[in-house]
Design a protein around this motif. Structure first.
Motif, PDB file in Angstrom:
ATOM      1  N   UNK A 128       7.744   6.927   2.924  1.00  0.00           N
ATOM      2  CA  UNK A 128       9.174   6.350   3.533  1.00  0.00           C
ATOM      3  C   UNK A 128       8.958   6.407   4.892  1.00  0.00           C
ATOM      4  N   UNK A 129       8.469   7.532   5.561  1.00  0.00           N
ATOM      5  CA  UNK A 129       8.275   7.776   7.170  1.00  0.00           C
ATOM      6  C   UNK A 129       7.180   6.815   7.515  1.00  0.00           C
ATOM      7  N   UNK A 130       6.101   6.736   6.899  1.00  0.00           N
ATOM      8  CA  UNK A 130       4.958   5.570   7.241  1.00  0.00           C
ATOM      9  C   UNK A 130       5.436   4.319   7.280  1.00  0.00           C
ATOM     10  N   UNK A 131       6.290   3.746   6.172  1.00  0.00           N
ATOM     11  CA  UNK A 131       6.613   2.634   6.041  1.00  0.00           C
ATOM     12  C   UNK A 131       7.558   2.008   7.100  1.00  0.00           C
ATOM     13  N   UNK A 132       8.437   3.053   7.549  1.00  0.00           N
ATOM     14  CA  UNK A 132       9.362   2.785   8.926  1.00  0.00           C
ATOM     15  C   UNK A 132       8.361   2.514  10.155  1.00  0.00           C
ATOM     16  N   UNK A 137       1.069  -1.183  -0.003  1.00  0.00           N
ATOM     17  CA  UNK A 137      -0.003   0.038   0.107  1.00  0.00           C
ATOM     18  C   UNK A 137       0.945   1.035   0.073  1.00  0.00           C
ATOM     19  N   UNK A 138       2.035   1.176   1.021  1.00  0.00           N
ATOM     20  CA  UNK A 138       2.719   2.409   1.053  1.00  0.00           C
ATOM     21  C   UNK A 138       3.591   2.499  -0.540  1.00  0.00           C
ATOM     22  N   UNK A 139       3.995   1.683  -0.903  1.00  0.00           N
ATOM     23  CA  UNK A 139       4.652   1.675  -2.234  1.00  0.00           C
ATOM     24  C   UNK A 139       3.640   2.114  -3.366  1.00  0.00           C
ATOM     25  N   UNK A 140       2.455   1.724  -3.377  1.00  0.00           N
ATOM     26  CA  UNK A 140       1.665   2.300  -4.258  1.00  0.00           C
ATOM     27  C   UNK A 140       1.221   3.718  -4.155  1.00  0.00           C
ATOM     28  N   UNK A 141       1.156   4.248  -2.963  1.00  0.00           N
ATOM     29  CA  UNK A 141       0.922   5.463  -2.670  1.00  0.00           C
ATOM     30  C   UNK A 141       2.221   6.513  -2.949  1.00  0.00           C
ATOM     31  N   UNK A 142       3.466   5.897  -2.622  1.00  0.00           N
ATOM     32  CA  UNK A 142       4.658   6.449  -3.090  1.00  0.00           C
ATOM     33  C   UNK A 142       4.810   6.452  -4.749  1.00  0.00           C
ATOM     34  N   UNK A 143       4.424   5.660  -5.453  1.00  0.00           N
ATOM     35  CA  UNK A 143       4.598   5.527  -6.830  1.00  0.00           C
ATOM     36  C   UNK A 143       3.434   6.681  -7.586  1.00  0.00           C
ATOM     37  N   UNK A 144       2.035   6.730  -6.750  1.00  0.00           N
ATOM     38  CA  UNK A 144       1.046   7.410  -7.596  1.00  0.00           C
ATOM     39  C   UNK A 144       0.942   8.739  -7.295  1.00  0.00           C
TER      40      UNK A 144
END
Length: 136
Positions: free
Chosen positions: A111-115, A95-102
């Motif tokens: 990145x902060x939320x992934x951590x 979910x976070x990678x998709x948000x980052x990409x889109x």
């Protein structure tokens, strides 16, 4: 016990979010421009409830999986770290990678939320494995 341990691990995500993630996000001017603001007490309570409920669900999943029976003989912390990493990789990371990409403007926030999610899932995993090992 694993459901309660998962709930407690989820609350560790709230603690991390309020102390570390909030400080990191406050340092990013592009996030303020996008509408980020420090959490109110009500938002912190909602975040704690969400993290706690998700942690409890992960604790139930750990229990239903018989404490990751495939790791028979492994130390509890290895089982817990593996379970936490699997939770993170299967739920939060996509979910976070998709948000980052889109939404390129939110890359730093993602990145902060992934951590933050990684800390929460590791806490859940380690506490569930510890509770399982203590009960055995």
């Amino acid at each position: 016990m694993t459901v309660l341990a998962g709930f407690a691990g989820g609350l560790a995500g709230t603690l991390w979010g309020g102390s570390v993630s909030a400080a990191l996000m406050a340092r990013r001017p592009e996030l303020r421009a996008a509408g980020w603001a420090p959490e109110t007490a009500w938002q912190v309570l909602q975040t704690a409830a969400l993290y706690g409920a998700c942690g409890a669900a992960a604790g139930l999943l750990f229990w239903l999986a018989w404490g990751l029976a495939a790791f028979n003989g492994a130390p509890w912390y290895r089982v817990g770290a593996t379970y936490g990493a699997l939770l993170w990789a299967g739920a939060a990371l996509p979910a976070l990678l998709l948000l980052r990409a889109r939404v390129p403007g939110l890359r730093a926030a993602a990145a902060i939320m992934a951590l933050e999610a990684f800390v929460a899932t590791q806490s859940v995993g380690l506490l569930c494995a510890y509770a399982w090992q203590r009960a055995a």
